[in-house]
Structures are given as structure tokens and as C-alpha cells.
Design a protein around this motif. Structure first.
Motif: not given
Length: 341
Positions: A16, A18, A30, A34, A103, A109, A113, A169-170, A215
Motif C-alpha cells: 500500500i 501512501l 484511513q 487498512f 492510497s 477503504w 477492497k 484511491n481505488t 472506497v
């Protein structure tokens, strides 16, 4: 959405990615999302892009909670690069991952996801593949959910030059797609998700659009990008802005692809040459480019405006039109938080 809605994926870690910037208001929600993922095999790789609030302290506290091996700070963390360069730096630091997921710092999320993304990506085998999905558009308190627009059936090249459907974001890419993006040279003013979508499409990768929302896309009143507007509001805003920014970004994307065209599929190179001729030539070249059935936007009215702008395109590209961002420009926090196209 229940766990049974997505097939089991091998227990391999997803990276991921970020990039944070003054995100203290919304980061905890957020980060907690996760931890709630039904696919538990992930590692969060993050870099801070010069925050002046408590963002870094929040991230380091999360690392103590989740474990240092699950929350890894980038060695490049700290200097301000801008949103696109920051995310692509993270990507290039993690090209060995089985899959990478971008992300944003202020969304949430849904639990399925990663599992659903990996299920779809597994169908691509070793081929480059990029997954993206719809979202629930919510206010800053995660209320008033509205479903984002569907895009299934409108993805690929050269449609990707007219419109970004791969909201960052997806977006999740397998290793082969991430390697394509990492090896590419992005143009000034682009954003990481749109450029990833363009590169993977042009190089023959698979674009997997999931009609299931994955999301909670948090919209702020101060968003420069990503503010919710009804269709007529978006149309009026586009008409007020005019074509300069839109057409300039299309030309930058096209010229960046031409500079590395050996990596593109033969079909993409052929389509790209038509687009190039339309952007640089006269009215006959523009009409020829628009005859490409894949060179279009999603809806009839969006396509109508796009065709008008393309046909009336002039050679105004020598100077940068007002409103086109470059990587070196400082950006407000709201712009950093919302980079969806």
C-alpha cells in the motif's frame, strides 16, 4: 459485500503506497480501514511530503500499533516533491511487490477492497493489469453517500487520453503493470493515477474496472479537485475554463508517449500517431483522429464537448496556460488530498 463475494487470493503481501501531506484531520480513519481489510497480507509504505502538522507523529504511532514490519517509512520521506513525484517515488521504491495499491490520506477503504482487487488481477496472469473501481462519494463526515459514475466498457487506449477513469484511491496494479509505470517518464503536470492508467493501456495491459464501489471518497468543501457537482454544474464549469488546460494536458501525455513509443503496442502507436497529427495538424487531421472509435469520453454530452474542443484546437501550446500545474509548484493541502481525475 461479504468475504464470499471475492475468491481467495494467495497469501502474498500487497504494497500500500501512501503519500502524506498535512493529513492529520482524516488519517486515522484511513489507517484503521487498512487494519479492517479482509486481505490481511499487506505492508504500508509511506513517505511524508513536507507536512507541518502532526501527520508524521500519527504515522509513526500507527507503525508502533501495526508493527514496524507492516508500516515502513520511505528513506526519501521529508522533502516536498509534490503529489505526483511523491507517489511515483514510492512506486519506484517498491517495484518488487506482488501488487501495489495507491492510497489517498483522507478516504476510507471498504473491507473487501484489496481482496476484490486481487481477485480481478489474478485473472490477468502474468500480463500487466490495472484495477480500479467505483466509489461512494461522501462528505467530510462520511455521510450523504452517492455512487460515482460507472466506466465499464469505456476504458483503454486512446480513450485514456481524453479522460481518467482510474481514480487513485481505488487503483491497484500487479507487478508487471507497476514495472511499466516505474520505467516510464511522466510529463509535467500529470497525476500519478492518470499517468499509470495511460501507460498500462498504451503498453497493452488490461484495465479492470470494477462496478462495485470499494472506497468512501471523502469530498471537502475546499477541494480543488474532486468536488462533487451535478452534471450541469460540471458542464458549466468546463465551459468557463475553456479548452486550453484540457488540450494542453492531452498534448503533454501524447508527446510523452511518443518519446517512449517503442514500449507501446503497434495498435497504440498507430492510434497515437493519429492523435498527434490531430493535435499538431489542420482540420482534416483532427477529423481523421476523431474517427477512431476508441478516441472518446464516456457519455454523449461529454464526448460532444470533447470533439468540439479537439476540432477547434489551435497551436497555443508554446506558453503554459494558466491553471496547468507543474511539479515544482507548491500546492495547497486540498489539491494534494484530491488528485482524482
Amino acid at each position: 459485500m461479504s468475504p464470499a463475494s471475492c475468491a481467495t487470493f494467495p497469501d502474498k503481501d500487497v504494497a500500500i503506497l501512501l503519500s502524506t501531506y498535512n493529513g492529520e484531520s482524516f488519517l486515522p480513519a484511513q489507517l484503521n480501514s487498512f487494519l479492517a481489510q479482509t486481505h490481511e497480507h499487506w505492508v504500508l509504505h509511506w513517505r511524508d511530503d513536507g507536512s507541518t502538522d502532526s501527520t508524521v507523529e500519527i504515522m509513526r504511532a500507527f507503525a508502533r500499533q501495526a508493527g514496524a514490519e507492516r508500516c515502513v517509512e520511505s528513506p526519501s520521506s521529508g522533502p516536498h516533491l509534490g503529489v505526483t513525484a511523491s507517489f511515483l517515488t514510492l512506486l519506484r521504491e517498491n517495484i518488487g511487490a506482488m501488487a501495489v495499491a495507491f492510497s489517498d490520506q483522507d478516504d476510507v477503504w471498504l473491507p473487501e477492497k484489496l481482496r476484490c482487487a486481487l481477485e480481478r488481477l489474478s485473472m490477468a496472469g502474468d500480463s500487466p493489469a490495472l484495477y480500479c473501481a467505483r466509489q461512494y462519494l461522501v462528505d467530510q463526515n462520511l455521510h450523504a453517500a452517492r455512487l460515482s459514475a460507472p466506466h465499464a466498457g469505456t476504458e483503454g487506449f486512446p480513450a485514456c487520453l481524453t479522460q481518467n477513469i482510474a481514480n487513485g484511491n481505488t487503483l491497484v496494479m500487479n507487478n508487471a503493470a507497476a514495472a511499466l509505470v516505474a520505467a516510464s517518464r511522466e510529463p509535467a503536470g500529470t497525476v500519478h493515477d492518470w499517468w499509470s492508467y495511460i501507460i498500462v493501456s498504451a503498453c497493452g495491459g488490461k484495465i479492470l474496472f470494477d462496478d462495485r464501489p470499494q472506497v468512501l471518497y471523502r469530498l471537502h468543501k475546499t477541494n480543488l479537485i474532486g468536488r462533487y457537482q451535478p452534471f450541469h454544474g460540471r458542464a458549466l464549469a468546463a465551459l468557463r475554463r475553456g479548452s486550453a488546460v484540457y488540450m494542453t494536458m492531452m498534448r503533454r501525455h501524447a508527446m510523452a508517449l511518443l518519446a517512449q513509443s517503442s514500449r507501446l503496442t503497434p495498435e497504440a502507436r498507430q492510434d497515437l500517431e493519429l492523435v498527434r497529427d490531430g493535435l499538431t495538424g489542420g482540420i482534416a487531421s483532427r477529423i481523421t483522429a476523431l474517427r477512431c472509435p476508441r478516441f472518446r469520453r464516456r457519455t454523449y454530452l461529454e464526448n460532444l464537448l470533447f470533439r468540439y474542443w479537439f476540432l477547434t484546437n489551435r497551436q497555443f501550446f508554446a506558453a503554459k496556460p494558466r491553471g496547468v500545474a507543474t511539479r515544482k509548484q507548491p500546492h495547497p493541502t486540498a489539491h494534494y488530498q484530491k488528485t482524482k481525475g
